[in-house]
Scaffold this motif. Structure first.
Motif, PDB file in Angstrom:
ATOM      1  N   GLN A  62      -9.115  16.423 -10.966  1.00  0.00           N
ATOM      2  CA  GLN A  62      -9.284  14.978 -11.065  1.00  0.00           C
ATOM      3  C   GLN A  62      -9.575  14.360  -9.701  1.00  0.00           C
ATOM      4  OE1 GLN A  62      -6.805  16.878 -12.169  1.00  0.00           O
ATOM      5  NE2 GLN A  62      -6.035  16.211 -14.176  1.00  0.00           N
ATOM      6  N   GLY A  63      -8.865  14.823  -8.680  1.00  0.00           N
ATOM      7  CA  GLY A  63      -9.066  14.279  -7.342  1.00  0.00           C
ATOM      8  C   GLY A  63     -10.445  14.584  -6.788  1.00  0.00           C
ATOM      9  N   PHE A  64     -10.924  15.802  -7.005  1.00  0.00           N
ATOM     10  CA  PHE A  64     -12.266  16.163  -6.537  1.00  0.00           C
ATOM     11  C   PHE A  64     -13.334  15.388  -7.308  1.00  0.00           C
ATOM     12  CE2 PHE A  64     -10.387  20.453  -5.213  1.00  0.00           C
ATOM     13  CZ  PHE A  64     -10.393  20.121  -3.873  1.00  0.00           C
ATOM     14  N   GLU A  65     -13.125  15.220  -8.601  1.00  0.00           N
ATOM     15  CA  GLU A  65     -14.105  14.458  -9.398  1.00  0.00           C
ATOM     16  C   GLU A  65     -14.138  12.994  -8.962  1.00  0.00           C
ATOM     17  OE1 GLU A  65     -14.315  16.973 -13.585  1.00  0.00           O
ATOM     18  OE2 GLU A  65     -12.918  15.296 -13.446  1.00  0.00           O
ATOM     19  N   ASP A  66     -12.994  12.465  -8.552  1.00  0.00           N
ATOM     20  CA  ASP A  66     -12.961  11.096  -8.027  1.00  0.00           C
ATOM     21  C   ASP A  66     -13.817  10.955  -6.771  1.00  0.00           C
ATOM     22  OD1 ASP A  66     -11.237  10.359 -10.047  1.00  0.00           O
ATOM     23  OD2 ASP A  66      -9.423  10.395  -8.804  1.00  0.00           O
ATOM     24  N   LYS A 121     -17.211  19.101 -12.260  1.00  0.00           N
ATOM     25  CA  LYS A 121     -16.068  19.887 -12.716  1.00  0.00           C
ATOM     26  C   LYS A 121     -16.166  21.321 -12.204  1.00  0.00           C
ATOM     27  CE  LYS A 121     -13.609  21.346 -16.888  1.00  0.00           C
ATOM     28  NZ  LYS A 121     -13.558  21.317 -18.369  1.00  0.00           N
ATOM     29  N   ALA A 122     -17.373  21.887 -12.254  1.00  0.00           N
ATOM     30  CA  ALA A 122     -17.568  23.262 -11.784  1.00  0.00           C
ATOM     31  C   ALA A 122     -17.283  23.378 -10.294  1.00  0.00           C
ATOM     32  CB  ALA A 122     -18.982  23.732 -12.085  1.00  0.00           C
ATOM     33  N   GLU A 123     -17.752  22.397  -9.515  1.00  0.00           N
ATOM     34  CA  GLU A 123     -17.494  22.406  -8.070  1.00  0.00           C
ATOM     35  C   GLU A 123     -15.996  22.269  -7.790  1.00  0.00           C
ATOM     36  OE1 GLU A 123     -21.576  20.384  -6.274  1.00  0.00           O
ATOM     37  OE2 GLU A 123     -20.017  19.112  -7.155  1.00  0.00           O
ATOM     38  N   SER A 124     -15.327  21.431  -8.552  1.00  0.00           N
ATOM     39  CA  SER A 124     -13.896  21.205  -8.369  1.00  0.00           C
ATOM     40  C   SER A 124     -13.104  22.471  -8.663  1.00  0.00           C
ATOM     41  CB  SER A 124     -13.426  20.070  -9.282  1.00  0.00           C
ATOM     42  OG  SER A 124     -14.138  18.873  -9.011  1.00  0.00           O
ATOM     43  N   GLU A 125     -13.448  23.129  -9.755  1.00  0.00           N
ATOM     44  CA  GLU A 125     -12.760  24.369 -10.110  1.00  0.00           C
ATOM     45  C   GLU A 125     -13.039  25.449  -9.066  1.00  0.00           C
ATOM     46  OE1 GLU A 125     -13.915  25.358 -14.079  1.00  0.00           O
ATOM     47  OE2 GLU A 125     -12.860  23.645 -14.964  1.00  0.00           O
ATOM     48  N   GLY A 126     -14.255  25.462  -8.537  1.00  0.00           N
ATOM     49  CA  GLY A 126     -14.605  26.429  -7.503  1.00  0.00           C
ATOM     50  C   GLY A 126     -13.796  26.234  -6.234  1.00  0.00           C
ATOM     51  N   LEU A 127     -13.499  24.988  -5.874  1.00  0.00           N
ATOM     52  CA  LEU A 127     -12.711  24.717  -4.673  1.00  0.00           C
ATOM     53  C   LEU A 127     -11.258  25.168  -4.855  1.00  0.00           C
ATOM     54  CD1 LEU A 127     -14.149  21.253  -3.619  1.00  0.00           C
ATOM     55  CD2 LEU A 127     -14.345  23.398  -2.353  1.00  0.00           C
ATOM     56  N   TYR A 180      -1.254  13.720  -6.345  1.00  0.00           N
ATOM     57  CA  TYR A 180      -2.597  13.276  -6.760  1.00  0.00           C
ATOM     58  C   TYR A 180      -2.706  11.759  -6.695  1.00  0.00           C
ATOM     59  CZ  TYR A 180      -5.988  11.512 -10.150  1.00  0.00           C
ATOM     60  OH  TYR A 180      -6.969  10.781 -10.775  1.00  0.00           O
ATOM     61  N   LEU A 181      -1.659  11.058  -7.134  1.00  0.00           N
ATOM     62  CA  LEU A 181      -1.695   9.596  -7.116  1.00  0.00           C
ATOM     63  C   LEU A 181      -1.793   9.060  -5.697  1.00  0.00           C
ATOM     64  CD1 LEU A 181       1.052   8.786  -9.790  1.00  0.00           C
ATOM     65  CD2 LEU A 181      -1.436   8.802 -10.103  1.00  0.00           C
ATOM     66  N   ALA A 182      -1.245   9.821  -4.726  1.00  0.00           N
ATOM     67  CA  ALA A 182      -1.313   9.451  -3.296  1.00  0.00           C
ATOM     68  C   ALA A 182      -0.759   8.050  -3.054  1.00  0.00           C
ATOM     69  CB  ALA A 182      -2.755   9.557  -2.788  1.00  0.00           C
ATOM     70  N   ASP A 183       0.288   7.716  -3.805  1.00  0.00           N
ATOM     71  CA  ASP A 183       0.904   6.395  -3.661  1.00  0.00           C
ATOM     72  C   ASP A 183       2.356   6.476  -3.206  1.00  0.00           C
ATOM     73  OD1 ASP A 183       2.122   7.439  -5.880  1.00  0.00           O
ATOM     74  OD2 ASP A 183       1.608   5.791  -7.240  1.00  0.00           O
ATOM     75  N   GLY A 184       2.767   7.662  -2.760  1.00  0.00           N
ATOM     76  CA  GLY A 184       4.137   7.842  -2.314  1.00  0.00           C
ATOM     77  C   GLY A 184       5.105   8.238  -3.406  1.00  0.00           C
ATOM     78  N   SER A 185       4.638   8.295  -4.663  1.00  0.00           N
ATOM     79  CA  SER A 185       5.553   8.604  -5.764  1.00  0.00           C
ATOM     80  C   SER A 185       6.012  10.056  -5.754  1.00  0.00           C
ATOM     81  CB  SER A 185       4.914   8.261  -7.114  1.00  0.00           C
ATOM     82  OG  SER A 185       3.729   8.983  -7.335  1.00  0.00           O
TER      83      SER A 185
END
Length: 338
Positions: free
Chosen positions: A82-86, A91-97, A144-149
């Motif tokens: 989700q973070g890479f797609e953002d 999706k393929a590139e994200s899974e590859g990373l 992932y949220l990167a909001d401190g939670s």
């Protein structure tokens, strides 16, 4: 691993093969990436380097191996599909990373072992071949949220076990098949996410073992306020989990946490605290005045080991110097007989 018994005994068997009753984890990744020039001011944090500077990740892995680590953790903590797609990746590139994060750690292990075998490591004359594991990191939903939670465990009432399983499922599947030796579920801030991980490992019949590591606010409670006893019990009941412990927690709380975890499980205990500094999730800064020096941090290590921790390393703001000092302290102990 072909059976739940093998999952449960994985770390125990590894410790026996290494001839010692402990193993050394690596330390902070982001701290070292920034020291080498990486700009991590990004929602992807250290995972940004998977895209732009994978060579720096490999270099940091090697620094920790040189310092004495025999478990290195992949740069996938903040790496989510989700973070890479953002960021505009497919999706393929994200899974590859995600797969690449483990490949980089395995490459570092191969380079290190090759240098040891050939005797060509000129920097450190004390390098010797030893068993080395690669752990695939899975960060919390809050990361992932990167909001401190991730430091509070407060995901809101709308987030359920099913929400978390759906979020993590594909990433866990990919990392489980990436060639890692185990999965490190890190900085778990609440029992909700621990339950989601445990159910996910069972539902997906994940074939490699895992450890569960919780972030804690004191010696008795994880970040959300949930009891460490309850959280460790969830981990203990999951047959895929080979070790239970704590990370990204101030060193002063670790001893009590080890004692509490030991009340609920006989599985090996893994601990890798942060430097003791406090993270400001709003300003996204570490408060530098609250941390411990390497000497202060390492002064706890013998006590932690005696209390029951068998896997010891560092988290945020710790460095290869920290890990080298931990290795030196623990190496003073006598190896177990074969």
């Amino acid at each position: 691993m072909s059976s739940s018994l093998n999952h449960t005994k994985f770390i125990t068997n590894f410790l026996e093969k290494s001839r010692y009753n402990y193993a050394i984890l690596d330390g902070g990744l982001a701290t070292e990436l920034e020291r080498h020039g990486a700009d991590l001011n990004d929602p992807l944090w250290s995972a940004k380097c998977l895209i732009h500077s994978p060579h720096l990740i490999r270099r940091v892995h090697l620094d920790y191996l040189d310092a004495g680590a025999n478990i290195i953790i992949s740069a996938s903590y903040q790496a989510t599909i989700q973070g890479f797609e953002d960021k505009g990746l497919s999706k393929a590139e994200s899974e590859g990373l995600l797969r690449r994060s483990v490949e980089i750690a395995r490459e570092a292990r191969d380079i290190y072992n090759d240098r040891c075998t050939k005797g060509s490591w000129d920097v450190n004359e004390n390098v010797q071949t030893r068993p080395i594991l690669v752990a695939a990191s899975v960060g919390s939903y809050g990361a992932y949220l990167a909001d401190g939670s991730e430091y509070s465990g407060d995901y809101g009432e709308s987030v359920s076990v099913e929400t978390l399983k759906d979020f993590h499922r594909k990433r866990v599947q990919i990392l489980a098949d990436s060639g890692a030796d185990l999965i490190a579920f890190e900085t778990i801030p609440n029992k909700l996410e621990a339950k989601a991980y445990a159910e996910l490992l069972q539902e997906e019949a994940i074939k490699i073992p895992a450890w569960f590591s919780f972030s804690c606010k004191n010696g008795a409670n994880v970040a959300s306020g949930d009891s460490i006893l309850e959280c460790a019990s969830i981990a203990d009941s999951c047959k895929n989990v080979a070790a239970v412990g704590v990370n990204c927690t101030p060193p002063r709380f670790i001893h009590d946490l080890i004692l509490n975890i030991r009340k609920t499980t006989d599985k090996p205990i893994v601990i890798y605290p942060n430097s003791g500094e406090t993270y400001d999730g709003i300003r996204k800064q570490w408060l530098k005045t609250t941390g411990a020096t390497d000497e202060d941090f390492v002064s706890y290590v013998k006590k932690w080991h005696e209390a029951g921790a068998s896997l010891v390393g560092g988290c945020c703001r710790t460095t290869p110097n920290t890990i080298r000092a931990i290795a030196q302290i623990l190496s003073q102990k006598t190896p177990q007989p074969n």
